[in-house]
Design a protein around this motif. Structure first.
Motif, PDB file in Angstrom:
ATOM      1  N   GLY A  67      43.364  43.137  53.875  1.00 51.90           N
ATOM      2  CA  GLY A  67      43.652  44.135  52.660  1.00 51.90           C
ATOM      3  C   GLY A  67      43.171  44.622  51.506  1.00 51.90           C
ATOM      4  N   GLU A  68      43.511  42.781  50.738  1.00 46.22           N
ATOM      5  CA  GLU A  68      43.774  42.762  48.869  1.00 46.22           C
ATOM      6  C   GLU A  68      42.378  42.748  49.530  1.00 46.22           C
ATOM      7  OE1 GLU A  68      44.605  39.075  46.365  1.00 46.22           O
ATOM      8  OE2 GLU A  68      44.421  38.614  48.555  1.00 46.22           O
ATOM      9  N   VAL A  69      42.283  43.971  48.023  1.00 42.71           N
ATOM     10  CA  VAL A  69      40.693  44.049  47.190  1.00 42.71           C
ATOM     11  C   VAL A  69      40.779  42.685  46.419  1.00 42.71           C
ATOM     12  CG1 VAL A  69      39.632  45.744  45.326  1.00 42.71           C
ATOM     13  CG2 VAL A  69      41.321  46.426  47.460  1.00 42.71           C
ATOM     14  N   LEU A  70      39.225  42.253  46.474  1.00 45.83           N
ATOM     15  CA  LEU A  70      38.999  41.362  45.672  1.00 45.83           C
ATOM     16  C   LEU A  70      37.630  41.660  44.957  1.00 45.83           C
ATOM     17  CD1 LEU A  70      38.815  39.018  48.104  1.00 45.83           C
ATOM     18  CD2 LEU A  70      40.588  39.095  46.709  1.00 45.83           C
ATOM     19  N   TYR A  71      37.470  41.358  44.187  1.00 45.59           N
ATOM     20  CA  TYR A  71      36.384  41.616  43.041  1.00 45.59           C
ATOM     21  C   TYR A  71      35.897  40.255  42.497  1.00 45.59           C
ATOM     22  CZ  TYR A  71      38.513  45.456  42.150  1.00 45.59           C
ATOM     23  OH  TYR A  71      38.703  47.054  42.354  1.00 45.59           O
ATOM     24  N   PRO A  72      35.061  39.546  43.983  1.00 45.38           N
ATOM     25  CA  PRO A  72      34.047  37.957  43.841  1.00 45.38           C
ATOM     26  C   PRO A  72      33.086  37.729  42.665  1.00 45.38           C
ATOM     27  CG  PRO A  72      33.021  39.822  45.554  1.00 45.38           C
ATOM     28  CD  PRO A  72      34.302  40.640  45.085  1.00 45.38           C
ATOM     29  N   PHE A  73      32.193  39.332  41.761  1.00 43.89           N
ATOM     30  CA  PHE A  73      31.317  38.498  40.636  1.00 43.89           C
ATOM     31  C   PHE A  73      32.035  38.835  39.619  1.00 43.89           C
ATOM     32  CE2 PHE A  73      28.427  40.158  44.341  1.00 43.89           C
ATOM     33  CZ  PHE A  73      27.827  39.134  44.736  1.00 43.89           C
ATOM     34  N   ARG A  74      33.229  39.119  39.249  1.00 41.46           N
ATOM     35  CA  ARG A  74      33.537  39.049  38.270  1.00 41.46           C
ATOM     36  C   ARG A  74      33.821  37.644  37.514  1.00 41.46           C
ATOM     37  NH1 ARG A  74      38.640  43.398  38.291  1.00 41.46           N
ATOM     38  NH2 ARG A  74      37.346  45.349  38.122  1.00 41.46           N
ATOM     39  N   PRO A  75      33.484  37.052  36.137  1.00 43.44           N
ATOM     40  CA  PRO A  75      33.995  37.992  35.433  1.00 43.44           C
ATOM     41  C   PRO A  75      32.015  38.214  34.785  1.00 43.44           C
ATOM     42  CG  PRO A  75      34.102  35.898  34.518  1.00 43.44           C
ATOM     43  CD  PRO A  75      34.389  36.218  36.191  1.00 43.44           C
ATOM     44  N   ALA A  76      31.707  38.436  35.249  1.00 42.08           N
ATOM     45  CA  ALA A  76      30.119  38.605  35.917  1.00 42.08           C
ATOM     46  C   ALA A  76      29.961  40.160  35.019  1.00 42.08           C
ATOM     47  CB  ALA A  76      28.913  37.621  36.321  1.00 42.08           C
ATOM     48  N   ASN A  77      28.804  39.917  33.911  1.00 40.77           N
ATOM     49  CA  ASN A  77      28.799  41.462  33.678  1.00 40.77           C
ATOM     50  C   ASN A  77      28.016  41.929  33.323  1.00 40.77           C
ATOM     51  OD1 ASN A  77      29.183  44.143  32.973  1.00 40.77           O
ATOM     52  ND2 ASN A  77      30.396  43.936  30.460  1.00 40.77           N
ATOM     53  N   VAL A  78      26.895  42.126  34.954  1.00 41.60           N
ATOM     54  CA  VAL A  78      25.446  42.430  35.086  1.00 41.60           C
ATOM     55  C   VAL A  78      25.419  43.221  35.646  1.00 41.60           C
ATOM     56  CG1 VAL A  78      24.710  40.775  35.876  1.00 41.60           C
ATOM     57  CG2 VAL A  78      22.935  41.551  35.154  1.00 41.60           C
ATOM     58  N   ASN A  79      24.293  44.901  35.941  1.00 42.33           N
ATOM     59  CA  ASN A  79      23.774  44.855  36.992  1.00 42.33           C
ATOM     60  C   ASN A  79      22.637  44.605  37.734  1.00 42.33           C
ATOM     61  OD1 ASN A  79      24.670  47.719  37.938  1.00 42.33           O
ATOM     62  ND2 ASN A  79      22.099  47.666  38.127  1.00 42.33           N
ATOM     63  N   ILE A  80      22.961  44.025  39.968  1.00 37.09           N
ATOM     64  CA  ILE A  80      21.951  43.835  40.306  1.00 37.09           C
ATOM     65  C   ILE A  80      21.460  45.032  40.961  1.00 37.09           C
ATOM     66  CG2 ILE A  80      21.424  42.465  42.465  1.00 37.09           C
ATOM     67  CD1 ILE A  80      24.488  40.884  40.753  1.00 37.09           C
TER      68      ILE A  80
END
Length: 268
Positions: A244-257
């Motif tokens: 249940g832990e929230v993950l941000y797999p694409f960080r630290p990339a900063n782009v719109n896909i």
């Protein structure tokens, strides 16, 4: 009035003789110059470039074999090595030399192909089993397409091809770094739109990990119409693990896909 291609350049349909060059351009720009991949995978980039280069043979060949992939060639290209002139260009990568630097790999790309727009007829679907080695080299590659698919709310029957020559699938837009900033990507994209429309295609679909590419395809020249089908931002994209832990797999990339569809038969 739309800008025209400078006379020193020529757009050609890519053939089997260009496959290795196109693959090198594609994987070099993705591993070293993308707003996504070198940020999420900052380590061992030369090794990853070689790994993805090997793994991408199928997907690049599939698109070249379609006869729908285009490239821009520099007619005034200056050879880096005299021997390259005898073959019309050559890739000198040594896939065993992981000590090669980014600049050395660029120097070893000695050919006049400087920008590519890879594509295939949507009726010729990719063999996902043959894409697996590429996903293993770039694990988040699969997550990008999965996330975009989840955000695609269209009825598949509303756009998917039922025969040849209906929907073009765009996959991989890359320009040699020393040629970036010259507008080649836009010129090549718009040429592909015009050619596809003339051939009877009703649409082109593209997934983008570059905001510049997204802009070009979202706002095509008239009479074509671009639509963003689904998108997410790498900084805010989240998922939960089994705990249940929230993950941000694409960080630290900063782009719109985004996934973009261009209607080639738009009437307004």
């Amino acid at each position: 009035m739309a800008p025209s291609l400078p006379s020193r350049y020529e757009i050609r349909v890519l053939g089997p003789e260009h496959e290795e060059w196109a693959r090198a351009i594609c994987l070099y720009t993705n591993v070293f110059n993308s707003a996504l991949w070198p940020v999420v995978y900052p380590e061992n980039k030369t090794k990853r470039a070689y790994q993805t280069f090997r793994a991408a043979h199928y997907i690049i060949k599939h698109q070249i074999d379609s006869g729908k992939s285009l490239g821009i060639f520099d007619k005034e290209y200056q050879w880096k090595r005299p021997e390259s002139a005898t073959t019309g260009g050559k890739l000198y990568w040594n896939l065993e030399d992981e000590s090669a630097t980014e600049s050395e790999l660029a120097e070893q790309m000695d050919f006049p192909l400087v920008s590519i727009a890879m594509a295939y007829d949507g009726i010729d679907e990719l063999d996902m089993a043959q894409i697996k080695p590429l996903i293993e080299a770039l694990p988040l590659f699969e997550k990008v397409y999965g996330a975009l698919a989840e955000r695609d709310q269209r009825d598949p029957t509303s756009w998917k091809p039922t025969g040849r020559g209906q929907v073009l699938m765009r996959n991989a837009t890359s320009t040699v770094q020393s040629y970036s900033g010259r507008g080649l990507m836009r010129l090549l994209a718009e040429e592909m739109m015009r050619r596809s429309a003339a051939e009877g295609f009703r649409g082109i679909q593209i997934e983008t990990v570059s905001e510049g590419v997204q802009k070009v395809w979202s706002f095509p020249p008239k009479p074509f119409k671009g639509m963003v089908i689904g998108q997410f931002h790498t900084m805010t994209f989240e998922e939960k693990n089994d705990s249940g832990e929230v993950l941000y797999p694409f960080r630290p990339a900063n782009v719109n896909i985004a996934k973009v569809y261009v209607d080639l038969r738009a009437s307004d």
